[in-house]
Motif scaffolding. Structure first.
Motif, PDB file in Angstrom:
ATOM      1  N   HIS A 295       4.839  14.681  20.506  1.00 48.30           N
ATOM      2  CA  HIS A 295       5.781  14.969  21.598  1.00 48.30           C
ATOM      3  C   HIS A 295       5.093  15.688  22.762  1.00 48.30           C
ATOM      4  O   HIS A 295       5.767  16.246  23.633  1.00 48.30           O
ATOM      5  N   GLU A 296       3.775  15.657  22.785  1.00 48.16           N
ATOM      6  CA  GLU A 296       3.022  16.377  23.818  1.00 48.16           C
ATOM      7  C   GLU A 296       3.282  15.833  25.224  1.00 48.16           C
ATOM      8  O   GLU A 296       3.407  16.606  26.177  1.00 48.16           O
ATOM      9  N   ALA A 297       3.355  14.526  25.379  1.00 49.06           N
ATOM     10  CA  ALA A 297       3.553  13.936  26.714  1.00 49.06           C
ATOM     11  C   ALA A 297       4.906  14.341  27.294  1.00 49.06           C
ATOM     12  O   ALA A 297       5.004  14.704  28.473  1.00 49.06           O
ATOM     13  N   ALA A 298       5.963  14.289  26.477  1.00 46.58           N
ATOM     14  CA  ALA A 298       7.293  14.694  26.938  1.00 46.58           C
ATOM     15  C   ALA A 298       7.303  16.179  27.298  1.00 46.58           C
ATOM     16  O   ALA A 298       7.909  16.590  28.296  1.00 46.58           O
ATOM     17  N   PHE A 299       6.606  16.984  26.493  1.00 48.89           N
ATOM     18  CA  PHE A 299       6.524  18.419  26.773  1.00 48.89           C
ATOM     19  C   PHE A 299       5.819  18.672  28.102  1.00 48.89           C
ATOM     20  O   PHE A 299       6.276  19.465  28.918  1.00 48.89           O
ATOM     21  N   GLN A 300       4.695  17.990  28.321  1.00 47.90           N
ATOM     22  CA  GLN A 300       3.955  18.182  29.566  1.00 47.90           C
ATOM     23  C   GLN A 300       4.793  17.778  30.779  1.00 47.90           C
ATOM     24  O   GLN A 300       4.740  18.446  31.815  1.00 47.90           O
ATOM     25  N   GLN A 301       5.575  16.725  30.660  1.00 45.95           N
ATOM     26  CA  GLN A 301       6.458  16.316  31.749  1.00 45.95           C
ATOM     27  C   GLN A 301       7.508  17.392  32.011  1.00 45.95           C
ATOM     28  O   GLN A 301       7.802  17.730  33.152  1.00 45.95           O
ATOM     29  N   TRP A 302       8.058  17.958  30.943  1.00 49.01           N
ATOM     30  CA  TRP A 302       9.053  19.021  31.071  1.00 49.01           C
ATOM     31  C   TRP A 302       8.449  20.239  31.761  1.00 49.01           C
ATOM     32  O   TRP A 302       9.050  20.827  32.656  1.00 49.01           O
ATOM     33  N   VAL A 303       7.237  20.636  31.362  1.00 44.06           N
ATOM     34  CA  VAL A 303       6.567  21.786  31.984  1.00 44.06           C
ATOM     35  C   VAL A 303       6.297  21.490  33.459  1.00 44.06           C
ATOM     36  O   VAL A 303       6.454  22.380  34.306  1.00 44.06           O
ATOM     37  N   HIS A 304       5.900  20.266  33.781  1.00 44.98           N
ATOM     38  CA  HIS A 304       5.681  19.888  35.173  1.00 44.98           C
ATOM     39  C   HIS A 304       6.968  20.112  35.986  1.00 44.98           C
ATOM     40  O   HIS A 304       6.928  20.655  37.094  1.00 44.98           O
ATOM     41  N   GLU A 305       8.109  19.718  35.423  1.00 42.15           N
ATOM     42  CA  GLU A 305       9.395  19.929  36.096  1.00 42.15           C
ATOM     43  C   GLU A 305       9.708  21.419  36.223  1.00 42.15           C
ATOM     44  O   GLU A 305      10.212  21.871  37.259  1.00 42.15           O
ATOM     45  N   ILE A 306       9.391  22.187  35.171  1.00 38.52           N
ATOM     46  CA  ILE A 306       9.606  23.643  35.204  1.00 38.52           C
ATOM     47  C   ILE A 306       8.770  24.277  36.320  1.00 38.52           C
ATOM     48  O   ILE A 306       9.272  25.072  37.111  1.00 38.52           O
ATOM     49  N   LEU A 307       7.485  23.932  36.380  1.00 36.77           N
ATOM     50  CA  LEU A 307       6.598  24.522  37.393  1.00 36.77           C
ATOM     51  C   LEU A 307       7.036  24.133  38.802  1.00 36.77           C
ATOM     52  O   LEU A 307       6.982  24.955  39.724  1.00 36.77           O
ATOM     53  N   ASN A 308       7.468  22.882  38.987  1.00 35.41           N
ATOM     54  CA  ASN A 308       7.957  22.454  40.299  1.00 35.41           C
ATOM     55  C   ASN A 308       9.220  23.206  40.697  1.00 35.41           C
ATOM     56  O   ASN A 308       9.380  23.598  41.851  1.00 35.41           O
ATOM     57  N   ALA A 309      10.131  23.396  39.750  1.00 37.90           N
ATOM     58  CA  ALA A 309      11.364  24.133  40.041  1.00 37.90           C
ATOM     59  C   ALA A 309      11.056  25.593  40.354  1.00 37.90           C
ATOM     60  O   ALA A 309      11.611  26.167  41.291  1.00 37.90           O
ATOM     61  N   ALA A 310      10.149  26.202  39.588  1.00 36.27           N
ATOM     62  CA  ALA A 310       9.784  27.607  39.824  1.00 36.27           C
ATOM     63  C   ALA A 310       9.129  27.773  41.192  1.00 36.27           C
ATOM     64  O   ALA A 310       9.305  28.806  41.848  1.00 36.27           O
ATOM     65  N   ALA A 311       8.401  26.756  41.645  1.00 37.41           N
ATOM     66  CA  ALA A 311       7.720  26.822  42.938  1.00 37.41           C
ATOM     67  C   ALA A 311       8.700  26.930  44.102  1.00 37.41           C
ATOM     68  O   ALA A 311       8.319  27.364  45.191  1.00 37.41           O
ATOM     69  N   THR A 312       9.953  26.557  43.891  1.00 36.81           N
ATOM     70  CA  THR A 312      10.950  26.639  44.964  1.00 36.81           C
ATOM     71  C   THR A 312      11.548  28.036  45.096  1.00 36.81           C
ATOM     72  O   THR A 312      12.253  28.313  46.061  1.00 36.81           O
ATOM     73  N   ILE A 313      11.260  28.919  44.147  1.00 38.94           N
ATOM     74  CA  ILE A 313      11.807  30.277  44.167  1.00 38.94           C
ATOM     75  C   ILE A 313      11.000  31.127  45.151  1.00 38.94           C
ATOM     76  O   ILE A 313       9.776  31.180  45.065  1.00 38.94           O
ATOM     77  N   PRO A 314      11.662  31.791  46.095  1.00 41.81           N
ATOM     78  CA  PRO A 314      10.929  32.691  47.001  1.00 41.81           C
ATOM     79  C   PRO A 314      10.173  33.757  46.205  1.00 41.81           C
ATOM     80  O   PRO A 314      10.728  34.347  45.269  1.00 41.81           O
ATOM     81  N   GLY A 315       8.907  33.945  46.531  1.00 44.55           N
ATOM     82  CA  GLY A 315       8.089  34.920  45.820  1.00 44.55           C
ATOM     83  C   GLY A 315       7.281  34.333  44.682  1.00 44.55           C
ATOM     84  O   GLY A 315       6.515  35.037  44.034  1.00 44.55           O
TER      85      GLY A 315
END
Length: 194
Positions: free
Chosen positions: A28-48
């Motif tokens: 399940h590594e590929a699905a996990f990496q995709q999920w983390v990519h989405e997490i990092l992209n979403a976090a990047a939108t947070i000011p600070g």
């Protein structure tokens, strides 16, 4: 690899790193990496938000490490309570992974902690001594070469230039070099493992 699962109480000033260790079921590594990519992209939108990344495990049985950096505790709390994060974590069971540890580091601790290692940060006196070793050459070279060029400027401008220069050089040059050279002294247990 053992990660200490504790949650450090932080002050509200200064950069903060949020480090999470997650185990992933084989296949399940590929699905996990995709999920983390989405997490990092979403976090990047947070000011600070100052960025983040995913560290692959050194061995199959080791956890994956997710790192987020924020300008301060308020920015990190904004991320942790954001609807974007809540939505991404609501669907996370489909990725067959779970968090096994979380650390929050601020200030000097972040310079002295390697997310790929299990060691806790060194004692504060060692961090202070190492910081002094990093500060000394920057201060000396600044005094010798930069001060004569800035004497015509007002004191507040000179101080602002020194503060900005010291901050950049300490973060990107001095402290990475000092912690690499002094690794065995700073965290002897981690040095023996590595």
């Amino acid at each position: 690899m053992t990660i200490h699962a504790d949650r450090t109480v932080l002050t509200t000033h200064g950069d903060v790193a949020l480090i999470a260790a997650r185990t992933v079921e084989p296949g399940h590594e590929a699905a996990f990496q995709q999920w983390v990519h989405e997490i990092l992209n979403a976090a990047a939108t947070i000011p600070g938000n100052l960025g983040g990344g995913l560290f692959h495990p050194a061995a199959e049985s080791d956890p994956w490490i997710i790192v987020h950096r924020f300008r301060n505790r308020e920015a990190m709390d904004h991320w942790l309570t954001s609807p974007q994060r809540a939505a991404l974590f609501t669907n996370q069971p489909q990725y067959h992974h779970h968090e096994v540890a979380r650390r929050e580091l601020d200030g000097l601790e972040a310079w002295f902690t390697d997310p790929n290692r299990t060691a806790l940060p060194p004692p504060r006196w060692k961090m202070a001594a190492s910081s002094a070793i990093g500060i000394f050459p920057i201060s000396l070279l600044g005094s010798l070469y930069l001060t004569p060029l800035l004497t015509a400027l007002p004191q507040i401008v000179r101080t602002a230039i020194f503060a900005a220069l010291f901050s950049v050089l300490m973060t990107y040059v001095a402290m990475p070099a000092v912690t690499r050279v002094l690794r065995r002294w700073l965290t002897p247990d981690a040095a023996q493992l590595g």
